[in-house]
Design an enzyme around this catalytic site. Sequence first.
Site, short mmCIF file in Angstrom:
data_model
loop_
_atom_site.label_atom_id
_atom_site.label_comp_id
_atom_site.label_asym_id
_atom_site.label_seq_id
_atom_site.Cartn_x
_atom_site.Cartn_y
_atom_site.Cartn_z
N ASP A 1 0.87 -1.15 0.00
CA ASP A 1 0.00 0.00 0.00
C ASP A 1 0.93 1.22 0.00
O ASP A 1 2.08 1.11 0.40
CB ASP A 1 -0.83 -0.05 1.29
CG ASP A 1 -2.03 0.86 1.22
OD1 ASP A 1 -2.43 1.17 0.09
OD2 ASP A 1 -2.53 1.24 2.27
N ASP B 1 -7.27 -2.28 4.99
CA ASP B 1 -7.02 -3.28 3.97
C ASP B 1 -7.19 -4.72 4.44
O ASP B 1 -6.59 -5.63 3.90
CB ASP B 1 -5.65 -3.07 3.33
CG ASP B 1 -4.64 -2.54 4.32
OD1 ASP B 1 -4.82 -2.84 5.51
OD2 ASP B 1 -3.70 -1.84 3.92
#
Lengths: 73, 612
Positions: free
Chosen positions: B312, B509
């Site tokens: 990420d 996430d």
Amino acid sequence: MELKFKIEGLDCPNCASSLERELATISGVKNVSINFMNSKMLVETENENIEEIIENIKKLVKDEEPDAILTEI
Amino acid sequence: MKKRKEKIIISIGLFILSLLIHNNLIKNIILMLSYLVVGLDILKKALRNIKHGKIFDENFLMSLATIGAIFIGEYSEAVFVMLFYQIGELFQSYAVDKSRKRVASLMDIRPDYANIIKGKKIEKVAPNEVNIGQVIVVKPGEKVPLDGIIIEGSSLLNTVALTGESIPRKVKVGDEILSGCINSDEVIKIKVTQNFRESTVSKILDLVENASNRKSKSEDFITKFAKYYTPVVVIIALLLALLPPLIIKNSNFNEWLYKSLSFLVVSCPCALVISIPLSFFGGLGASSKIGVLVKGSNYLEMMANSSIVVCDKTGTLTEGVFEVQSINAINMEKEALLKIAVYAEYYSNHPIAQSLKKTYKENIDEKSITNAKEISGEGIKATIDNQKVLVGNDKLMRNNKIDYLKNNSIGTVIYIAIDNIFKGSIVIADKIKEDSFKAIPKLKNTGIKKIIMLTGDKENISKNIADKLGINAYYSELLPNEKVQKVEELIKEKSDKDKLIFVGDGINDAPVLAISDIGISMGGVGSDAAIESSDIVLMTDELSKIAEVINISKKTMTIVKENIILAIAVKIVILLLSAFGIATMWEAVFGDVGVMIIAILNALRIMKVKSY
């Protein structure tokens, strides 16, 4: 349901894995995992008759490994 | 264990004594004594186990082998086998004990008490008796027992047990601090924000203590191998004792019995099995030493085969905090331009406003701000010191017909106009973490083939960061569900053997962490979501720790493989040599116990490595 135990006094990981196999045959027990290094035992069970299952687990451990000390955590 | 040691010493003494005696009867009596001292426990256990039908039990096998040796008159062999077997057991329990203690001491973060303030007195209570909102005192040298916020004092916190970071962290009033740190400087007062069960220290201990419940493939392999190995060897031993004397004419029954007894000596699988979980335990310990919690030995095993790292961006590669990058003032001082922008944004909670306020160090005179109004998606209109101020994006400038100078810098650009005259722009951007620059080449060095960045951020910002860091590929402007799709695609494309790691902050996430082979969250100590949804938790914000864990994993796997191959090879060689009558029982037990000791020593090496 997941039951957690502390299991001390096992000789080796091999004894632990054979105990795992024995315990898995108890009715109501779905899965058993003994971590020899951490002296921990996780037992996955059906949601009914928990008391009875715990009794059977304790009995079997006492029979198979008389030197082992089993405590619920 | 102590008793076992004494018995071994007495037995050795008797054994040596027997060597000095020439009278056969007395010699054999002494040898029998020596045998019983060291072997009685084993014999007893064997008897007990037979009652339960466990014939492949190691105690039974050892008893059978040694009783057989006594039966054919090989007394010293019987003593030696039993003695060596016990020495092996002693060494094994010593090694297990030692590494348990070592790992426990690495994770010595459990607080014993909390000092709570009751009126004017300070009282020591168990940490689980403290409630949220109560105030506790932490003295220098004490562990912070519960998570909380400092309300009095400032100090240095030693977080080494939590994060592996050895430089103490400065903390002051208003800072949130995590339980498990050690206060190393001044007395501080903390208002408790979590009860003990929910405190960081409990969560970490829970995670560490339950780690490696998920077993690795190597462990499964070796226990399965052991399950078949023992019966097979015992059956061959039986055949060896019975068949040749029946088939071969004039063959010596005792000679074949002796060979089969050697087989029994090597038939115990424990030596083979012990070093594998011990190695993984060491690997998990070494990981927690550098501030990385691995939830099971299966994940540690997979790390060695990882070849794709998907990251990420915000909060993982970058700080996740926006900072002022440049101030471009036209016909005025930079500080003055910043001041106008900060005043205009004063009442806003937008992250951009927060970062502006952080950069501006002076006091703010609230009275000079009148009529601040937020225009959604554009910026802010405000009156400051009776001047009409516009602070916002290019849309705000266009809509107010301001003749502005477009700034093409990477990041978020804020334009400022005073009384409808353009005065300049401020560029705000997220900063790349120092560690990320080190981490990418480090990851590539460990054999990671692809590093991929996923982000919801704009194309030009993403490209800039990917280029600066040397990342292979990036996908920008992704919505959360598109991130999941992207990772699914990547998983489909790769081979089964190559493992995919996803690294994120663990908060937004969770779905991606769940579908990846190995989900890693970072900096999320104290966050339930991060600890629950990921397989590995980095307690610091550093991506480079992943490379270090891959190295630990590779080291662990090398040792595991060495041990498996060594143990199996030596067993097979001993079996062959015994079958052909080349090796005696002495060599059999010596080789068997010897290889176990070597394997254990090899496993213990993992924790000794200083840096990865």
